[in-house]
Design a protein around this motif. Structure first.
Motif, PDB file in Angstrom:
ATOM      1  N   MET A   1       0.847  -1.202   0.000  1.00 30.49           N
ATOM      2  CA  MET A   1       0.000   0.000   0.000  1.00 30.49           C
ATOM      3  C   MET A   1       0.886   1.256   0.000  1.00 30.49           C
ATOM      4  O   MET A   1       1.840   1.299   0.767  1.00 30.49           O
ATOM      5  CB  MET A   1      -0.868  -0.024   1.252  1.00 30.49           C
ATOM      6  CG  MET A   1      -1.963   0.998   1.204  1.00 30.49           C
ATOM      7  SD  MET A   1      -3.158   0.795   2.545  1.00 30.49           S
ATOM      8  CE  MET A   1      -2.312   1.562   3.911  1.00 30.49           C
ATOM      9  N   PRO A   2       0.580   2.265  -0.827  1.00 28.66           N
ATOM     10  CA  PRO A   2       1.384   3.491  -0.770  1.00 28.66           C
ATOM     11  C   PRO A   2       1.308   4.109   0.627  1.00 28.66           C
ATOM     12  O   PRO A   2       0.256   4.042   1.264  1.00 28.66           O
ATOM     13  CB  PRO A   2       0.715   4.414  -1.794  1.00 28.66           C
ATOM     14  CG  PRO A   2      -0.226   3.568  -2.553  1.00 28.66           C
ATOM     15  CD  PRO A   2      -0.535   2.354  -1.748  1.00 28.66           C
ATOM     16  N   HIS A   3       2.397   4.654   1.093  1.00 30.91           N
ATOM     17  CA  HIS A   3       2.372   5.269   2.429  1.00 30.91           C
ATOM     18  C   HIS A   3       2.805   6.725   2.356  1.00 30.91           C
ATOM     19  O   HIS A   3       3.256   7.192   1.306  1.00 30.91           O
ATOM     20  CB  HIS A   3       3.237   4.460   3.406  1.00 30.91           C
ATOM     21  CG  HIS A   3       4.612   4.194   2.882  1.00 30.91           C
ATOM     22  ND1 HIS A   3       5.575   5.160   2.817  1.00 30.91           N
ATOM     23  CD2 HIS A   3       5.164   3.063   2.364  1.00 30.91           C
ATOM     24  CE1 HIS A   3       6.668   4.644   2.289  1.00 30.91           C
ATOM     25  NE2 HIS A   3       6.439   3.379   2.001  1.00 30.91           N
ATOM     26  N   LEU A   4       2.637   7.411   3.467  1.00 28.03           N
ATOM     27  CA  LEU A   4       2.979   8.834   3.504  1.00 28.03           C
ATOM     28  C   LEU A   4       4.491   9.015   3.520  1.00 28.03           C
ATOM     29  O   LEU A   4       5.222   8.143   3.992  1.00 28.03           O
ATOM     30  CB  LEU A   4       2.377   9.488   4.749  1.00 28.03           C
ATOM     31  CG  LEU A   4       0.855   9.421   4.871  1.00 28.03           C
ATOM     32  CD1 LEU A   4       0.406  10.105   6.154  1.00 28.03           C
ATOM     33  CD2 LEU A   4       0.198  10.101   3.668  1.00 28.03           C
ATOM     34  N   ALA A   5       4.932  10.145   3.030  1.00 31.68           N
ATOM     35  CA  ALA A   5       6.367  10.444   3.009  1.00 31.68           C
ATOM     36  C   ALA A   5       6.913  10.445   4.429  1.00 31.68           C
ATOM     37  O   ALA A   5       6.268  10.965   5.352  1.00 31.68           O
ATOM     38  CB  ALA A   5       6.584  11.815   2.368  1.00 31.68           C
ATOM     39  N   VAL A   8       7.054  13.821   6.205  1.00 33.77           N
ATOM     40  CA  VAL A   8       5.864  14.380   6.862  1.00 33.77           C
ATOM     41  C   VAL A   8       5.466  13.543   8.070  1.00 33.77           C
ATOM     42  O   VAL A   8       4.927  14.067   9.046  1.00 33.77           O
ATOM     43  CB  VAL A   8       4.655  14.596   5.909  1.00 33.77           C
ATOM     44  CG1 VAL A   8       4.991  15.564   4.807  1.00 33.77           C
ATOM     45  CG2 VAL A   8       4.093  13.301   5.362  1.00 33.77           C
ATOM     46  N   GLU A   9       5.757  12.253   8.041  1.00 30.33           N
ATOM     47  CA  GLU A   9       5.464  11.416   9.221  1.00 30.33           C
ATOM     48  C   GLU A   9       6.255  11.909  10.435  1.00 30.33           C
ATOM     49  O   GLU A   9       5.812  11.791  11.559  1.00 30.33           O
ATOM     50  CB  GLU A   9       5.821   9.942   8.945  1.00 30.33           C
ATOM     51  CG  GLU A   9       4.914   9.247   7.939  1.00 30.33           C
ATOM     52  CD  GLU A   9       3.555   8.845   8.518  1.00 30.33           C
ATOM     53  OE1 GLU A   9       3.157   9.402   9.541  1.00 30.33           O
ATOM     54  OE2 GLU A   9       2.912   7.981   7.900  1.00 30.33           O
ATOM     55  N   ARG A  10       7.454  12.454  10.153  1.00 26.94           N
ATOM     56  CA  ARG A  10       8.322  12.924  11.248  1.00 26.94           C
ATOM     57  C   ARG A  10       7.835  14.225  11.880  1.00 26.94           C
ATOM     58  O   ARG A  10       8.273  14.597  12.951  1.00 26.94           O
ATOM     59  CB  ARG A  10       9.739  13.174  10.695  1.00 26.94           C
ATOM     60  CG  ARG A  10      10.655  11.977  10.696  1.00 26.94           C
ATOM     61  CD  ARG A  10      12.118  12.422  10.669  1.00 26.94           C
ATOM     62  NE  ARG A  10      12.406  13.400   9.627  1.00 26.94           N
ATOM     63  CZ  ARG A  10      12.719  13.100   8.368  1.00 26.94           C
ATOM     64  NH1 ARG A  10      12.774  11.840   7.992  1.00 26.94           N
ATOM     65  NH2 ARG A  10      12.982  14.044   7.495  1.00 26.94           N
ATOM     66  N   VAL A  11       6.948  14.937  11.198  1.00 31.21           N
ATOM     67  CA  VAL A  11       6.508  16.240  11.717  1.00 31.21           C
ATOM     68  C   VAL A  11       5.565  15.991  12.903  1.00 31.21           C
ATOM     69  O   VAL A  11       4.533  15.344  12.741  1.00 31.21           O
ATOM     70  CB  VAL A  11       5.784  17.059  10.623  1.00 31.21           C
ATOM     71  CG1 VAL A  11       5.289  18.389  11.182  1.00 31.21           C
ATOM     72  CG2 VAL A  11       6.700  17.274   9.429  1.00 31.21           C
ATOM     73  N   PRO A  12       5.952  16.458  14.085  1.00 29.88           N
ATOM     74  CA  PRO A  12       5.118  16.148  15.254  1.00 29.88           C
ATOM     75  C   PRO A  12       3.803  16.949  15.270  1.00 29.88           C
ATOM     76  O   PRO A  12       3.714  18.002  14.649  1.00 29.88           O
ATOM     77  CB  PRO A  12       6.003  16.557  16.438  1.00 29.88           C
ATOM     78  CG  PRO A  12       6.975  17.543  15.884  1.00 29.88           C
ATOM     79  CD  PRO A  12       7.129  17.265  14.412  1.00 29.88           C
TER      80      PRO A  12
END
Ligand SMILES: Cc1ncc(COP(=O)(O)O)c(C=O)c1O
Length: 388
Positions: A1-5, A8-12
């Motif tokens: 499944m495609p996932h988020l970059a 951006v996942e690292r942005v709290p």
């Protein structure tokens, strides 16, 4: 499944927003968690926007914003700071202060670069660095007696070959700290010595209580910088003119950066709303009297809350010189989010947890005192009772 970059996942998440979301589902909360005045935008600014709409300011404008607004900003800097700016090449109108931060950070950081950020600070600067795939190194302001200072040794120790940017906020959100003349000079010298961009977030520059008269601005870093310096000033109409919802700000920078930010604006937002830009021009031209009234009220609020906090055992709070926040430190506090959630649920007082503001913030809470006394007085009483 495609996932988020992963970038951006690292942005709290914003922990101010997290607390606010709990509070917004409750009735009867004394809300002091957001950074905005309870005052509505002054009527003369609203009328200017209505006029602009009927005068046809409903079309696209230049990416750098209306030339007339840029001229008005340049004139204000000449009047307040004695600084000569070229509205054609050194000023970019943005759709808010946070958009100025965003476009400027995008323009100076490559993936893997590093930025030094003086904290505790409004989290959006660090989050924008993360969104640019760059690394943040937070350097806390130590409290020295009754004043926050800058730890230049820690700044120097954090420099690596990838460091490109130093971001500071004066007046500070959440500390209310204002950089002294010497500290500004030292920051500029440090940035020059290490080949860094120096970004000064000056959005609270008109909310200043330690000038030679109320209404005097905090001196801008632009008074010290030359045209050739890698200096960026982030600015906004939000706080000075009670225009948080309008989304108009600006940045001032060396020509190459201003030019690139103008070009990038096309792809991000194109420009700030046309009629809001026109109303912002009126705010600059006619806003001094209302600003002065607001400052008198804010200073009284600050003093009221300071007196109340200083009578609470285990609470330390330096007197801030600017902005509209107090950032009391509470003895023994190690979970400011839990503290704020309990205070909210038991006493219906909504404060922002210190942990939201990065390194050096845990152990404190932020109180925005740009509220009516009918809110501040009971909020201080309930906080005192809760602490007991
Ligand atoms: C330090 C600081 N900079 C910038 C901003 C951005 O304000 P705006 O995006 O409303 O112009 C804020 C808002 O809270 C702030 O506290």
């Amino acid at each position: 499944m495609p996932h988020l970059a992963s970038s951006v996942e690292r942005v709290p998440h914003s922990r101010i927003r997290e607390l606010a979301e709990i509070a917004m589902a409750m009735d009867g909360v004394l809300r002091l968690y957001f950074g905005e005045s309870n005052l509505p935008t002054p009527d003369f600014i609203k009328r200017a926007a209505a006029r602009a709409l009927s005068d046809g300011y409903t079309f696209y404008t230049e990416n750098a914003g209306l030339p007339s607004l840029r001229r008005a900003i340049a004139a204000k800097y000449a009047e307040l700071h004695g600084v000569d700016l070229d509205p054609g090449t050194e000023i970019v109108v943005t759709a808010s202060g946070v958009q100025a931060l965003n476009v400027a950070i995008r323009a100076v950081l490559d993936p893997g670069d590093e930025a030094l950020v003086l904290t505790p600070a409004w989290p959006n600067g660090s989050s924008n660095v993360a969104m640019a795939n760059a690394m943040v190194r937070q350097i806390p302001h130590p409290l020295c007696g009754d004043r926050y200072v800058i730890d230049f040794d820690a700044l120097a120790a954090a420099i690596t070959p990838r460091t490109r940017l130093l971001l500071y906020t004066s007046p500070s959100n959440p500390l209310g700290w204002v950089a002294t003349d010497q500290e500004q000079q030292d920051l500029l010298d440090f940035a020059r010595r290490h080949d860094l961009w120096l970004m000064a977030d000056e959005v609270y520059d008109r909310l200043y209580y330690a000038g030679d008269r109320l209404g005097a601005p905090v001196p801008s870093i632009l008074r010290k910088a030359t045209r050739a310096d890698a200096v960026i000033v982030v600015q906004s109409f939000s706080k000075t003119y009670c225009m948080t919802g309008w989304r108009v700000g600006w940045l001032i920078a060396r020509r190459d950066l201003a030019q690139k930010a103008t070009q990038l604006n096309e792809f991000i937002i194109s420009h700030a709303p046309s009629f809001a830009q026109k109303a912002a021009e009126t705010a600059l031209a006619e806003g001094e009297a209302e600003l002065l009234c607001m400052l008198q009220r804010l200073k009284q609020n600050r003093d009221l809350c300071l007196d109340a906090l200083r009578s609470m055992p285990g609470v330390t709070v330096p007197a801030p010189d600017g902005a509209f926040y107090l950032f009391p430190k509470i003895d023994g506090l190690t979970d400011s989010f839990g503290f704020c959630r309990n205070l909210l649920e038991e006493s219906k007082v909504g404060l922002a947890p210190g942990v939201a503001f990065g390194a050096g913030g845990e152990g404190s809470v932020r109180i925005c005192y740009a509220a009516g006394r009918e809110i501040l007085e009971p909020a201080m009483e309930r906080l005192a009772r809760f602490l007991r």
